[in-house]
Design an enzyme around this catalytic site. Structure first.
Site, PDB file in Angstrom:
ATOM      1  N   HIS A  17       0.847  -1.206   0.000  1.00 26.11           N
ATOM      2  CA  HIS A  17       0.000   0.000   0.000  1.00 26.11           C
ATOM      3  C   HIS A  17       0.882   1.255   0.000  1.00 26.11           C
ATOM      4  CE1 HIS A  17      -3.201  -2.575   2.233  1.00 26.11           C
ATOM      5  NE2 HIS A  17      -3.670  -2.343   1.021  1.00 26.11           N
ATOM      6  N   LYS A  41     -17.231  -7.170   6.025  1.00 25.12           N
ATOM      7  CA  LYS A  41     -15.975  -7.784   6.457  1.00 25.12           C
ATOM      8  C   LYS A  41     -15.800  -7.564   7.941  1.00 25.12           C
ATOM      9  CE  LYS A  41     -12.808  -7.334   2.486  1.00 25.12           C
ATOM     10  NZ  LYS A  41     -11.590  -6.630   2.042  1.00 25.12           N
ATOM     11  N   ARG A  92      -2.357  -6.240  -8.342  1.00 22.36           N
ATOM     12  CA  ARG A  92      -1.246  -7.151  -8.084  1.00 22.36           C
ATOM     13  C   ARG A  92      -1.152  -8.239  -9.137  1.00 22.36           C
ATOM     14  NH1 ARG A  92      -3.282  -7.892  -2.125  1.00 22.36           N
ATOM     15  NH2 ARG A  92      -5.042  -8.196  -3.475  1.00 22.36           N
ATOM     16  N   SER A 130      -3.065  -7.797   2.740  1.00 18.76           N
ATOM     17  CA  SER A 130      -3.409  -7.693   4.163  1.00 18.76           C
ATOM     18  C   SER A 130      -3.915  -9.035   4.687  1.00 18.76           C
ATOM     19  CB  SER A 130      -4.483  -6.625   4.376  1.00 18.76           C
ATOM     20  OG  SER A 130      -4.021  -5.380   3.946  1.00 18.76           O
TER      21      SER A 130
HETATM   22  O1  PNS Z   1      -8.909  -2.969   0.089  1.00 16.24           O
HETATM   23  P1  PNS Z   1     -10.194  -3.489  -0.462  1.00 16.24           P
HETATM   24  O2  PNS Z   1     -10.959  -4.222   0.604  1.00 16.24           O
HETATM   25  O3  PNS Z   1     -10.005  -4.292  -1.711  1.00 16.24           O
HETATM   26  O4  PNS Z   1     -11.067  -2.202  -0.869  1.00 16.24           O
HETATM   27  C1  PNS Z   1     -12.335  -2.342  -1.432  1.00 16.24           C
HETATM   28  C2  PNS Z   1     -13.091  -1.005  -1.369  1.00 16.24           C
HETATM   29  C3  PNS Z   1     -13.146  -0.505   0.057  1.00 16.24           C
HETATM   30  C4  PNS Z   1     -12.399   0.021  -2.225  1.00 16.24           C
HETATM   31  C5  PNS Z   1     -14.525  -1.248  -1.915  1.00 16.24           C
HETATM   32  O5  PNS Z   1     -15.106  -2.331  -1.261  1.00 16.24           O
HETATM   33  C6  PNS Z   1     -15.417  -0.020  -1.765  1.00 16.24           C
HETATM   34  O6  PNS Z   1     -15.290   0.924  -2.506  1.00 16.24           O
HETATM   35  N1  PNS Z   1     -16.319  -0.048  -0.761  1.00 16.24           N
HETATM   36  C7  PNS Z   1     -17.224   1.034  -0.479  1.00 16.24           C
HETATM   37  C8  PNS Z   1     -18.649   0.645  -0.874  1.00 16.24           C
HETATM   38  C9  PNS Z   1     -18.892   0.873  -2.347  1.00 16.24           C
HETATM   39  O7  PNS Z   1     -18.741   1.943  -2.873  1.00 16.24           O
HETATM   40  N2  PNS Z   1     -19.306  -0.220  -3.031  1.00 16.24           N
HETATM   41  C10 PNS Z   1     -19.622  -0.204  -4.445  1.00 16.24           C
HETATM   42  C11 PNS Z   1     -18.416  -0.527  -5.292  1.00 16.24           C
HETATM   43  S1  PNS Z   1     -18.838  -0.527  -7.008  1.00 16.24           S
END
Ligand code: PNS
Length: 161
Positions: A17, A41, A92, A130
């Site tokens: 990150h 989560k 990744r 993570s």
């Molecule tokens: O580090 P991660 O868990 O891969 O991040 C995922 C994240 C937090 C970027 C994604 O789950 C997110 O944007 N969540 C907020 C809710 C949202 O906007 N959902 C619709 C996505 S199209």
């Protein structure tokens, strides 16, 4: 003034990150590292702990260009509130691609003025996640070099309990 948002769970922040954070600053003027409150989560670290860990991890020289924040709900609602120009995501491997591709298109639909920019994770970090860091730490494995030192200590503290 280009504002980028780097969203994620950051549970915990890894050196992968940090590599993306550093490189994001070469294509933006200001960066918001945005921790998602993810109701689906269960996280190891609280949002407050993650805010503190990320703030401590960002090199001091970038402090005036980086803000660490948390958001509830949709990322694109948060992006719109902040007037963000772009979302930065690290890629990744091919396995990341499908999910990221879908999310980027859906996000574009929600807030078309905001672009999602992908960065290939640095070659020394492409296998770091993570999830794996948590799993290794849970079984008292060595995570040195994968996360900042203070995060390593925090992981030890969590799993000692
Ligand atoms: O580090 P991660 O868990 O891969 O991040 C995922 C994240 C937090 C970027 C994604 O789950 C997110 O944007 N969540 C907020 C809710 C949202 O906007 N959902 C619709 C996505 S199209």
């Amino acid at each position: 003034m280009k504002l980028a948002i780097y969203p994620g769970s950051f549970d915990p922040i890894t050196n992968g990150h940090l590599n993306i954070i550093q490189r994001s600053l070469s294509i933006s003027d200001q960066l918001i590292i945005a921790i998602a409150h993810n109701v689906q989560k269960t996280s190891l670290f609280s949002v407050e702990e993650r805010l503190e860990q990320i703030s401590r991890s960002v090199p001091k020289e970038y402090a005036d260009r980086v803000k660490v924040d948390a958001f509830d709900g949709l990322l694109m609602d948060f992006a719109q509130q902040q007037n963000a120009h772009m979302i930065v995501r690290g890629l990744r491997a091919i396995s990341d691609f499908e999910y990221e591709f879908q999310m980027a298109h859906m996000n574009k639909r929600l807030f078309p003025q905001c672009e999602t920019v992908f960065m290939m994770t640095g070659e020394e970090h492409f296998y770091v996640s993570s999830n794996l860091v948590r799993e290794i730490a849970r079984f008292a494995g060595n995570v040195t070099g994968l996360v900042p030192e203070h995060v390593e200590e925090a992981l030890k503290g969590k799993y000692k309990k």
